[in-house]
Scaffold this active site. Structure first.
Site, mmCIF file in Angstrom:
data_model
loop_
_atom_site.group_PDB
_atom_site.id
_atom_site.type_symbol
_atom_site.label_atom_id
_atom_site.label_comp_id
_atom_site.label_asym_id
_atom_site.label_seq_id
_atom_site.Cartn_x
_atom_site.Cartn_y
_atom_site.Cartn_z
ATOM 1 N N THR A 50 1.255 1.138 -8.333
ATOM 2 C CA THR A 50 1.711 0.535 -6.998
ATOM 3 C C THR A 50 2.183 -0.799 -6.929
ATOM 4 O O THR A 50 2.389 -1.331 -8.252
ATOM 5 C CB THR A 50 0.217 0.256 -6.105
ATOM 6 O OG1 THR A 50 -0.549 -0.913 -6.496
ATOM 7 C CG2 THR A 50 -0.730 1.605 -6.350
ATOM 8 N N CYS A 51 2.588 -1.389 -5.851
ATOM 9 C CA CYS A 51 3.075 -2.696 -5.911
ATOM 10 C C CYS A 51 2.093 -3.883 -6.528
ATOM 11 O O CYS A 51 2.607 -4.955 -6.830
ATOM 12 C CB CYS A 51 3.620 -3.323 -4.562
ATOM 13 S SG CYS A 51 2.292 -3.246 -3.301
ATOM 14 N N ASN A 52 0.880 -3.578 -6.626
ATOM 15 C CA ASN A 52 -0.140 -4.740 -6.922
ATOM 16 C C ASN A 52 -0.771 -4.361 -8.130
ATOM 17 O O ASN A 52 -1.484 -5.262 -8.649
ATOM 18 C CB ASN A 52 -1.086 -4.967 -5.840
ATOM 19 C CG ASN A 52 -0.279 -5.796 -4.770
ATOM 20 O OD1 ASN A 52 0.442 -6.917 -5.035
ATOM 21 N ND2 ASN A 52 -0.729 -5.745 -3.438
ATOM 22 N N HIS A 100 -15.061 0.076 -11.184
ATOM 23 C CA HIS A 100 -13.439 -0.340 -10.778
ATOM 24 C C HIS A 100 -12.932 0.566 -9.990
ATOM 25 O O HIS A 100 -12.616 0.160 -8.630
ATOM 26 C CB HIS A 100 -12.933 -0.589 -12.195
ATOM 27 C CG HIS A 100 -11.525 -0.963 -11.957
ATOM 28 N ND1 HIS A 100 -11.217 -2.371 -11.303
ATOM 29 C CD2 HIS A 100 -10.285 -0.366 -11.976
ATOM 30 C CE1 HIS A 100 -9.581 -2.453 -11.389
ATOM 31 N NE2 HIS A 100 -9.267 -1.308 -11.687
ATOM 32 N N SER A 110 -8.164 -5.072 -3.658
ATOM 33 C CA SER A 110 -6.827 -5.048 -3.297
ATOM 34 C C SER A 110 -6.425 -6.567 -2.851
ATOM 35 O O SER A 110 -7.534 -7.270 -2.327
ATOM 36 C CB SER A 110 -6.631 -4.197 -1.982
ATOM 37 O OG SER A 110 -6.709 -2.823 -2.249
ATOM 38 N N ALA A 191 12.225 2.503 4.692
ATOM 39 C CA ALA A 191 11.591 2.983 5.889
ATOM 40 C C ALA A 191 10.223 3.627 5.711
ATOM 41 O O ALA A 191 9.964 4.673 6.288
ATOM 42 C CB ALA A 191 12.495 4.051 6.531
ATOM 43 N N GLY A 192 9.575 3.163 4.692
ATOM 44 C CA GLY A 192 8.188 3.994 4.446
ATOM 45 C C GLY A 192 7.239 3.255 5.505
ATOM 46 O O GLY A 192 7.611 2.705 6.300
ATOM 47 N N GLU A 193 5.880 3.398 4.971
ATOM 48 C CA GLU A 193 4.595 2.935 5.649
ATOM 49 C C GLU A 193 4.720 1.536 5.920
ATOM 50 O O GLU A 193 4.312 1.152 6.916
ATOM 51 C CB GLU A 193 3.365 3.557 4.878
ATOM 52 C CG GLU A 193 2.138 3.100 5.769
ATOM 53 C CD GLU A 193 0.951 4.010 5.153
ATOM 54 O OE1 GLU A 193 -0.097 3.703 5.557
ATOM 55 O OE2 GLU A 193 1.223 4.266 3.981
ATOM 56 N N MET A 194 5.255 0.563 4.679
ATOM 57 C CA MET A 194 5.324 -0.726 5.079
ATOM 58 C C MET A 194 5.946 -1.027 5.862
ATOM 59 O O MET A 194 5.887 -2.049 6.933
ATOM 60 C CB MET A 194 5.444 -1.358 3.488
ATOM 61 C CG MET A 194 4.490 -1.542 2.569
ATOM 62 S SD MET A 194 4.590 -2.450 1.119
ATOM 63 C CE MET A 194 3.194 -2.086 0.180
ATOM 64 N N ALA A 195 7.269 -0.520 5.851
ATOM 65 C CA ALA A 195 8.284 -0.865 6.904
ATOM 66 C C ALA A 195 7.868 -0.657 8.374
ATOM 67 O O ALA A 195 8.220 -1.401 9.195
ATOM 68 C CB ALA A 195 9.881 -0.189 6.581
#
Length: 429
Positions: A50-52, A100, A110, A191-195
């Site tokens: 993921t991004c993190n 974990h 997160s 245009a995904g969930e974050m957008a």
């Protein structure tokens, strides 16, 4: 003895410029699975990117050997030397690995405590593992318990009670920059969930207009219509940038979309009016050098951490309750896992008793020629019943020995008492 191991890095252990080197997109995922599958003595595995965070969860009976192979794989993919990469990794095994993944699924690990996106990302990682048949008995059960626990935590605690997400933090950062977003122009790249979440917060803050650019134009149109914005193609981005104030990027592009040279051209057209990029993508969508251009300000996902920290206070008290629920589930899963360790011994014990039962029964019946079929069946039922009842107590005892140290001791005693290893050697011969 089977071990569960998790090796990875997240926003706490490694900066974004390192994490993006290990970001496995759709194009890289198949090769990554092939390479992990080739690791000798790895049993089951799951890749979460993921991004993190990026991490590999796996089972093995050769923990040290497989752990070294996985670190070598991560070093090779990232291009970072092992001795430089290893301090950035966390390595959990057994109960800590179980805890974990439970915490990850429940969004306790997160950057944004309680954010909902991570559970969907974990479910997607598991779906891919199932499709590739890299998940089996242990990881299947572990992941299902992860999903169930995450749902219970969200239902029974207030961990998701206040609005905290990467998209929320991005809009909060824009507010800190401008003071007031009313009348500002915003371009959403992706245009995904974050957008979609970002667009929701932007409208609440009365921005003047929202432009949406996406590789799949139909998705850009859908999102733009939903939020009274306008859709543009990727080819139109450079032409539209002179007219906006804020750009929020969240595409899955493996390469930067906004380059240094492109940003310089845009700033000439803008006559050096300030332009703010909030890049919440990993890998980053905006080339880091863009930040060197006068009146251009680039913030990446790690810059949002301070804002997020200011907004998670309300969730901390609820997190204590959630952590207790995690600890309880860890104990339950660990107990189930330990029952698997006694299964081979129990099966061998049952097989030995079955061989003895069949041998003695045949010898006895061969000397009783006058028995009717019903009498012969009666003998068989009695012999089976005696065998089953004799085995019941030792099997229940072995299954009930939960502490790892004592379990190993009692398994060893049981194998010696019933000469199971001697039987195995005889079978091999």
């Amino acid at each position: 003895m089977i071990r569960i191991v998790d090796i990875g890095m997240n926003h706490e252990t490694a900066p974004v410029e390192v994490r993006e080197l290990l970001s496995f997109g759709e194009k890289d995922r198949d090769k990554a699975f092939h390479d992990i599958q080739a690791v000798k003595n790895i049993k089951e595995y799951l890749l979460l990117s993921t991004c993190n965070r990026v991490e590999i969860l796996f089972t093995t009976e050769r923990e040290k050997q497989v752990r070294e192979s996985v670190i070598t794989f991560l070093s090779r993919v990232s291009g970072i030397a092992r001795d430089e990469l290893t301090p950035l990794l966390y390595i959990y095994d057994d109960q800590e690995a179980i805890r974990h993944i439970f915490r990850v699924g429940a969004s306790l690990d997160s950057m944004m405590l309680g954010e909902p996106q991570i559970l969907g990302q974990v479910k997607e990682a598991y779906r891919i593992a199932v499709d590739t048949k890299s998940s089996s008995v242990i990881l299947n059960r572990l992941m299902h318990r992860t999903f169930s626990l995450a749902k219970r935590i969200r239902t029974n605690t207030g961990i998701a009670g206040s609005a905290v997400s990467i998209s929320f933090a991005a809009v909060e950062l824009a507010k800190k920059i401008f003071g007031d977003l009313k009348g500002k122009g915003v371009l959403l790249m992706g245009a995904g969930e974050m957008a979609e979440l970002a667009a929701t917060y932007l409208l609440k803050n009365k921005v003047a207009r929202i432009l949406v650019a996406n590789r799949t134009f139909s998705r850009a149109v859908d999102l733009a219509e939903q939020f009274q914005g306008s859709a543009i193609s990727f080819d139109e981005i450079e032409g539209q940038l002179p007219g906006v104030d804020i750009v929020i990027t969240s595409t899955a592009s493996p390469e930067p979309i906004i380059s240094f040279d492109q940003a310089k051209r845009i700033m000439k057209v803008r006559k050096n009016r300030p332009l703010f990029f909030i890049d919440i993508a990993v890998p980053r969508n905006v080339e880091p050098r863009v930040n060197e251009i006068g009146n251009v300000f680039v913030y990446d996902i790690d810059d949002l951490k301070g804002i997020i920290d200011d907004n998670v206070g309300k969730r901390q008290a609820e997190a204590i309750k959630a952590e207790r629920m995690v600890d309880e589930e860890v104990l339950k899963f660990s107990a189930w896992l330990r029952t698997l360790e006694v299964v081979p011994t129990i099966k061998e014990l049952q097989q030995k008793c079955e061989r003895i039962f069949q041998g003695e029964l045949q010898r006895t019946l061969s000397g009783l020629k006058d028995l009717t079929p019903e009498q012969r069946k009666g003998f068989e039922r009695m012999a089976k019943s005696i065998t089953k009842k004799l085995l019941n107590d030792p099997i229940v005892f072995l299954k009930g020995k939960g502490e790892r140290g004592s379990q190993d001791l009692y398994l060893d005693i049981a194998r010696k008492l019933f000469n199971l290893d001697g039987d195995a050697r005889e079978d091999d011969e």
